[in-house]
Design a protein around this motif. Structure first.
Motif, PDB file in Angstrom:
ATOM      1  N   VAL A 119       0.573  -1.089   0.461  1.00 54.83           N
ATOM      2  CA  VAL A 119       0.113   0.223   0.125  1.00 54.83           C
ATOM      3  C   VAL A 119       1.191   1.418  -0.084  1.00 54.83           C
ATOM      4  O   VAL A 119       0.703   2.146  -0.741  1.00 54.83           O
ATOM      5  CB  VAL A 119      -1.346   0.314   0.955  1.00 54.83           C
ATOM      6  N   VAL A 120       1.905   0.936   0.528  1.00 50.23           N
ATOM      7  CA  VAL A 120       3.006   2.745   0.671  1.00 50.23           C
ATOM      8  C   VAL A 120       3.446   3.116  -0.849  1.00 50.23           C
ATOM      9  O   VAL A 120       3.411   3.678  -1.658  1.00 50.23           O
ATOM     10  CB  VAL A 120       3.947   2.160   1.643  1.00 50.23           C
ATOM     11  N   MET A 121       3.879   1.241  -1.082  1.00 47.77           N
ATOM     12  CA  MET A 121       4.511   1.485  -2.409  1.00 47.77           C
ATOM     13  C   MET A 121       4.061   2.188  -3.909  1.00 47.77           C
ATOM     14  O   MET A 121       3.412   3.104  -4.165  1.00 47.77           O
ATOM     15  CB  MET A 121       5.580   0.597  -2.581  1.00 47.77           C
ATOM     16  N   GLU A 122       2.272   1.106  -3.611  1.00 51.50           N
ATOM     17  CA  GLU A 122       1.387   1.875  -4.345  1.00 51.50           C
ATOM     18  C   GLU A 122       0.971   3.857  -4.036  1.00 51.50           C
ATOM     19  O   GLU A 122       0.876   3.782  -5.103  1.00 51.50           O
ATOM     20  CB  GLU A 122       0.184   0.976  -4.151  1.00 51.50           C
ATOM     21  N   THR A 123       0.907   3.941  -3.111  1.00 51.96           N
ATOM     22  CA  THR A 123       0.485   5.389  -2.914  1.00 51.96           C
ATOM     23  C   THR A 123       1.257   6.439  -3.494  1.00 51.96           C
ATOM     24  O   THR A 123       1.821   7.226  -4.020  1.00 51.96           O
ATOM     25  CB  THR A 123       0.392   5.596  -1.218  1.00 51.96           C
ATOM     26  N   ILE A 124       2.225   6.038  -3.134  1.00 45.67           N
ATOM     27  CA  ILE A 124       4.009   6.825  -3.670  1.00 45.67           C
ATOM     28  C   ILE A 124       4.597   6.966  -5.291  1.00 45.67           C
ATOM     29  O   ILE A 124       4.257   8.147  -5.924  1.00 45.67           O
ATOM     30  CB  ILE A 124       5.302   5.859  -3.303  1.00 45.67           C
ATOM     31  N   GLU A 125       3.480   5.305  -5.717  1.00 46.20           N
ATOM     32  CA  GLU A 125       3.282   5.918  -7.560  1.00 46.20           C
ATOM     33  C   GLU A 125       1.773   6.243  -7.408  1.00 46.20           C
ATOM     34  O   GLU A 125       2.776   7.182  -8.720  1.00 46.20           O
ATOM     35  CB  GLU A 125       3.576   3.687  -7.997  1.00 46.20           C
ATOM     36  N   ALA A 184       6.598  11.757 -10.394  1.00 45.44           N
ATOM     37  CA  ALA A 184       7.521  10.054 -10.516  1.00 45.44           C
ATOM     38  C   ALA A 184       8.628  10.654 -10.051  1.00 45.44           C
ATOM     39  O   ALA A 184       9.219   9.314  -9.725  1.00 45.44           O
ATOM     40  CB  ALA A 184       7.528   9.959 -12.203  1.00 45.44           C
ATOM     41  N   PHE A 185       9.152  11.477  -9.711  1.00 45.05           N
ATOM     42  CA  PHE A 185      10.536  11.789  -9.743  1.00 45.05           C
ATOM     43  C   PHE A 185      10.524  11.470  -7.656  1.00 45.05           C
ATOM     44  O   PHE A 185      11.777  11.143  -7.151  1.00 45.05           O
ATOM     45  CB  PHE A 185      11.287  13.485 -10.563  1.00 45.05           C
ATOM     46  N   ILE A 186       9.864  11.506  -7.222  1.00 46.80           N
ATOM     47  CA  ILE A 186      10.001  11.182  -5.717  1.00 46.80           C
ATOM     48  C   ILE A 186       9.704   9.948  -5.702  1.00 46.80           C
ATOM     49  O   ILE A 186       9.893   8.925  -4.665  1.00 46.80           O
ATOM     50  CB  ILE A 186       8.524  12.104  -4.807  1.00 46.80           C
ATOM     51  N   GLY A 187       9.140   8.915  -6.597  1.00 45.91           N
ATOM     52  CA  GLY A 187       8.922   7.840  -5.992  1.00 45.91           C
ATOM     53  C   GLY A 187      10.442   6.825  -6.840  1.00 45.91           C
ATOM     54  O   GLY A 187      10.367   6.434  -6.229  1.00 45.91           O
ATOM     55  N   ASN A 188      11.265   7.341  -7.988  1.00 46.10           N
ATOM     56  CA  ASN A 188      12.162   7.118  -8.133  1.00 46.10           C
ATOM     57  C   ASN A 188      12.748   7.016  -7.287  1.00 46.10           C
ATOM     58  O   ASN A 188      14.059   6.984  -6.570  1.00 46.10           O
ATOM     59  CB  ASN A 188      12.856   7.587  -9.004  1.00 46.10           C
ATOM     60  N   ILE A 189      12.829   8.263  -6.218  1.00 48.08           N
ATOM     61  CA  ILE A 189      13.187   8.666  -5.303  1.00 48.08           C
ATOM     62  C   ILE A 189      14.121   7.648  -3.566  1.00 48.08           C
ATOM     63  O   ILE A 189      14.775   7.238  -3.252  1.00 48.08           O
ATOM     64  CB  ILE A 189      13.527   9.955  -4.401  1.00 48.08           C
ATOM     65  N   PHE A 190      11.884   7.155  -3.432  1.00 52.18           N
ATOM     66  CA  PHE A 190      12.004   6.744  -2.582  1.00 52.18           C
ATOM     67  C   PHE A 190      12.538   4.734  -3.483  1.00 52.18           C
ATOM     68  O   PHE A 190      13.081   4.168  -2.041  1.00 52.18           O
ATOM     69  CB  PHE A 190      10.505   6.147  -2.735  1.00 52.18           C
ATOM     70  N   THR A 191      12.372   4.959  -4.539  1.00 54.72           N
ATOM     71  CA  THR A 191      13.343   3.413  -4.810  1.00 54.72           C
ATOM     72  C   THR A 191      14.508   2.968  -4.702  1.00 54.72           C
ATOM     73  O   THR A 191      14.953   1.816  -4.208  1.00 54.72           O
ATOM     74  CB  THR A 191      12.261   3.194  -6.904  1.00 54.72           C
ATOM     75  N   TYR A 192      15.031   4.565  -5.482  1.00 59.68           N
ATOM     76  CA  TYR A 192      16.730   4.740  -5.191  1.00 59.68           C
ATOM     77  C   TYR A 192      17.057   3.809  -3.161  1.00 59.68           C
ATOM     78  O   TYR A 192      18.192   3.970  -2.968  1.00 59.68           O
ATOM     79  CB  TYR A 192      16.954   5.250  -5.493  1.00 59.68           C
TER      80      TYR A 192
END
Length: 157
Positions: free
Chosen positions: A68-74, A79-87
């Motif tokens: 749920v956390v990852m889905e909310t981020i995506e 998109a750039f904040i999602g990439n930051i969290f992924t890295y």
């Protein structure tokens, strides 16, 4: 003049132990950090590994709560904040960061001990100089007296 000299030498004496407050503060902060880490372990374990209830709640239909956390981020964040969290959640970045923090703590601890040793060495050297001055005064015939480990001289009459 002698009264002022005595007042300055008796009132302007540095504290014997310089690192006393710092050492107790570091222990307290380390203890707080340990308690924080230990209290976060069950929460992180629950979020990352245990499956949620399949019938009700905001996590129903998901394999893990973390999804749920990852889905909310995506979906909700750019998109750039999602990439930051992924890295940022990549173990290849987290492990070197933790190692770097451990090395920084080790370095600061070693530096603190070196400063303490330097202070002790300076105290020993000051005591040696004081002893040498007392011996030279005895040999030269000067009368000396000490006020708070500072030597004051006068001639023998």
């Amino acid at each position: 003049m002698y009264y002022q000299c005595w007042a300055v030498m008796s009132c302007n004496v540095p504290h014997e132990r310089v690192f006393k407050a710092s050492k107790s503060n570091n222990f307290y902060m380390g203890l707080l950090l340990l308690v924080l880490f230990l209290s976060l372990l069950p929460v992180v374990y629950t979020i990352m590994t245990l499956p949620p209830s399949s019938d009700c709640g905001p996590f129903s239909g998901r394999a893990q709560m973390y999804d749920v956390v990852m889905e909310t981020i995506e979906k909700d964040l750019p998109a750039f904040i999602g990439n930051i969290f992924t890295y940022a959640t990549n173990p290849g970045l987290i492990i070197p960061a933790v190692l770097l923090m451990v090395l920084a703590i080790y370095y600061l601890n070693a530096t603190s001990k070196n400063y303490q040793n330097a202070n002790l060495e300076l105290k020993r050297k000051m005591q040696m100089v004081n002893d040498h001055e007392q011996l030279s005064c005895r040999l030269s015939g000067l009368k000396y007296y000490t006020v708070n480990n500072y030597m004051l001289f006068s001639t023998v009459s």
